[in-house]
Design an enzyme around this catalytic site. Structure first.
Site, short mmCIF file in Angstrom:
data_model
loop_
_atom_site.label_atom_id
_atom_site.label_comp_id
_atom_site.label_asym_id
_atom_site.label_seq_id
_atom_site.Cartn_x
_atom_site.Cartn_y
_atom_site.Cartn_z
N THR B 97 0.81 -1.22 0.00
CA THR B 97 0.00 0.00 0.00
C THR B 97 0.84 1.27 0.00
OG1 THR B 97 -1.65 -1.22 1.26
CG2 THR B 97 -1.88 1.19 1.20
N GLU B 98 0.53 2.16 -0.93
CA GLU B 98 1.22 3.43 -1.04
C GLU B 98 0.32 4.52 -0.48
OE1 GLU B 98 2.31 4.34 -5.08
OE2 GLU B 98 3.24 6.25 -4.56
N GLU B 216 18.43 5.53 -2.15
CA GLU B 216 18.05 6.80 -2.76
C GLU B 216 18.25 7.92 -1.75
OE1 GLU B 216 14.02 5.88 -3.93
OE2 GLU B 216 13.21 6.63 -2.07
N HIS B 254 8.39 9.92 -3.31
CA HIS B 254 8.35 9.13 -2.08
C HIS B 254 8.31 10.05 -0.89
CE1 HIS B 254 10.45 5.21 -3.52
NE2 HIS B 254 9.28 5.39 -4.05
#
Lengths: 383, 299
Positions: B97-98, B216, B254
């Site tokens: 889930t984002e 990242e 993000h």
């Protein structure tokens, strides 16, 4: 989303954090009206999301209506580091006895909430952090337990807040923590948190950053959204629900996933190009989203080639391809597309593109990210 | 061997009757994963292409003996779904889930540590985990993962970004290098499983001979991993950090990827990893090339 100071103060007020009486004003007349209601002297403060407002002449003290008119007139429309002042916050000027600092954030390394508190607040807090780090206490709070009144009081004692301000500071800490958690903030900061000669403690400034993921449970954030400082490209992307950040280069970028999008920027840069934007179409993007992304890129006049970099996981290749074909039927692109398509259903996607009869001057396909970057940069640089 | 999951892992899908849950749950099953059930409150007793659906995780566990869960529900429902799985005794939870609010994530993470220490959460906002040929939980396209090869050197992958996880798998496949397990930990501020958790497992996994790490910008997870590598990881590693050209102060999609106050830069992370003996590539392909060299040198 970062709030302006006046919005931060209004947000604080929802959680009963004491702020100076005042209001926001878009015109000189409004500023005078707010000043009259707040009681002189007042401070007129430029509302821009950039540091160094005071030094730029964006914060002025006014003792009467005439001075308020003069300063508001100067500050409204002022350019502070590229930010034009469209609004001022006018509030009753407080007598300040002492200045403290307080903030709550999430400490990602510790995976706990972090309170930072110092008896030495004010504009020099970053210098304090550097030269005398012990003057700022750090307290980790387990999000399951929250911050009790007793723990807040102890933190204030540990930070060497003087006895006369202890109760006031501890009370505000608990309120600020509620604002941080229930208010879904990424950051809730008061600097300075002041002690007045009358013994009251209150927030003289407000720095609030909201967690965009929590938007669904905060209908009241809509008014903050309306005032966000976005360029026209970013506004268009917002209406399509895309993660877009405008940059200054010439290669338009569309990728799925933030990591791949960032990596695409890196690779374009490494092969001698410059990216015009960051655009993440997200996971599970369908044809409509891809078409919208192309429209947003097409809106940017600087773009001379478009690099679509898709590695399908939750995003399906055939949907991406359908989106491109649909976008090409809807809009006339100003720049050619170089696409690299891999992952889930990539072959179906490539087939849809091949069967659509798109001329090579409009779209070329490359098998790897590096080759596609080189091709996009070559077109963009006119080679 | 593989880490966290293997051919015996029995998976239920929370949200199997929804669009994403059904699509990816069935793909996971088609890959060979033992998908033994689904959970959707109110839809117990039905099935999705033969996979039985239950009203609760507890019922699903009792009926199927599941020990892993794949959560594909919207952000509002995900925190409760994770805690329900943990309470039902699920040992390994993958949540794709984002968009879960950071406050909810922090609460869930600390609740798991305190009340369900035996449960491991992977994600949220992650692509999942694949042990090629054995088990695939999540949204990774299984065909891009090269099978591990007996008698050859195999690589473990750990990545903070979803699509770059696939890119890393793809780089290895192009070079014919086998993958032991590939873990996407996700880019959210409070991931249930971090780089160090995976590095520790890879270091102890006899099937893993070398490790690729994809990081990242933002936060300090890569710097912490570098410290851990220096002290604990003896297997050779290559790495790539996305976001070298990202402007400071801008949130890059993000929740995690933001450079602020000069901290969390790609350069700082690359320096830390290099200092720990990791070979760092400037793009995913270069990280793949470096891994090919490593494999050659240890074969």
């Amino acid at each position: 989303m970062d709030l302006f100071e006046y919005q931060g103060k209004q947000y604080f007020a929802r959680f009963d954090i004491p702020v100076s009486p005042g209001g926001a004003a878009d015109t000189v007349d409004e500023a005078v009206k707010v000043a009259d209601a707040s009681g002189y002297p007042v401070v007129v403060k430029a509302q821009v999301q950039v540091g160094g407002r005071g030094k730029a002449g964006g914060i002025k003290l006014a003792n009467n209506a005439e001075e308020t008119r003069f300063h508001a007139n100067n500050i409204l429309g002022m350019d502070i580091k590229g930010h034009v002042v469209k609004r001022v916050w006018v509030e009753h000027a407080s007598d300040i006895e002492e200045e403290y600092y307080a903030s709550f954030t999430l400490d990602r390394a510790a995976k706990k909430h972090l309170l930072m508190l110092s008896a030495q607040g004010g504009v020099e807090i970053e210098e304090v952090a550097e030269k005398d780090p012990d003057a700022i206490i750090k307290l980790h709070i387990d999000p399951v337990d929250g911050l009790s009144a007793a723990a807040a009081h102890k933190a204030a004692v540990d930070a060497k807040i003087p006895a006369k301000a202890l109760d006031g500071v501890a009370k505000i800490l608990v309120q600020l923590y509620r604002c941080f958690t229930e208010g879904d903030c990424d950051l809730a900061e008061i600097n300075p948190l002041i002690l007045k000669p009358t013994g009251e403690v209150h927030a003289l400034d407000a720095k609030v950053s909201l967690d965009d993921n929590a938007d669904f449970r905060h209908p009241e954030w809509a008014e903050y959204r309306a005032t966000e400082e976005l360029d026209s490209r970013e506004q268009l992307a917002r209406t399509h629900g895309l993660q877009y950040i405008g940059l200054d280069g010439t290669v338009g970028i569309i990728a799925n996933g933030a990591g791949l999008a960032m990596s695409t920027l890196d690779v374009v840069n490494q092969v001698g190009g410059t990216a015009a934007n960051f655009l993440d179409i997200g996971g599970g993007a369908n044809a409509d989203v891809m078409a919208a992304a192309l429209e947003v890129i097409n809106f940017d006049d600087k773009v001379t080639s478009i690099f679509i970099n898709i590695f399908g996981g939750i995003t399906r290749g055939e949907e991406v391809a359908k989106g491109i074909v649909e976008a090409l039927s809807r809009v006339t692109l100003k720049a050619p597309i170089v696409i690299r398509l891999d992952g889930t259903n990539a072959e179906e996607g490539r087939k849809i593109l091949a069967d659509a009869g798109i001329p090579e001057s409009t779209l070329i396909s490359k098998p790897t990210m590096l080759e596609a970057a080189r091709a996009a940069v070559a077109i963009s640089n006119g080679k | 061997m593989a880490i966290f999951v293997n051919q015996d892992t029995k998976v239920i899908v929370q949200g199997l009757t929804g669009g994403q849950g059904k699509y990816h749950g069935l793909r996971n099953q088609a890959y060979g994963t033992q998908v033994v059930g689904g959970v959707t409150p109110g839809k117990g007793g039905t099935d999705v292409e033969g996979i039985p659906v239950f009203n609760s995780v507890a019922e699903a566990v009792a009926a199927t003996g599941a020990n892993a869960s794949f959560i594909a529900v919207p952000p509002k429902a995900a925190p409760a779904a994770i805690l329900e799985a943990a309470a039902a005794g699920i040992a390994f939870i993958v949540c794709i889930t984002e968009g879960i609010p950071a406050q909810d994530e922090a609460k869930v993470f600390n609740t798991l540590i305190r009340d369900y220490p035996k449960t491991r959460l992977l994600g949220p906002n992650c692509p999942g985990i694949i042990s090629p040929g054995k088990c695939n939980i999540g949204i990774t396209a299984g065909e891009i993962a090269e099978l591990p090869k007996a008698g050859k050197k195999n690589v473990g992958i750990v990545s903070r970004s979803g699509t770059l996880t696939y890119q890393a798998l793809y780089e290895l496949k192009q070079r014919g290098i086998g993958v032991s397990t590939c873990v996407g930990i996700g880019g959210d501020p409070v991931p249930g499983t971090n780089f160090i958790d995976c590095l520790r497992e890879f270091q102890n996994d006899p099937e893993t001979d070398a490790i690729i790490m994809i990081g990242e910008i933002g936060g300090s997870a890569e710097e912490e991993a570098a410290e851990f590598i220096k002290a604990n990881v003896t297997k050779p590693m290559s790495a790539y950090i996305a976001g070298v050209t990202a402007p400071a102060g801008k949130k890059m999609g993000h929740a995690g990827a933001i450079v602020s106050g000069g901290k969390g830069t790609a350069q700082g992370k690359m320096d830390a990893l290099r200092a720990a003996g990791v070979k760092v590539g400037l793009n995913p392909t270069e990280a793949g090339d470096l891994m090919a060299e490593i494999i050659k040198s240890i074969s």
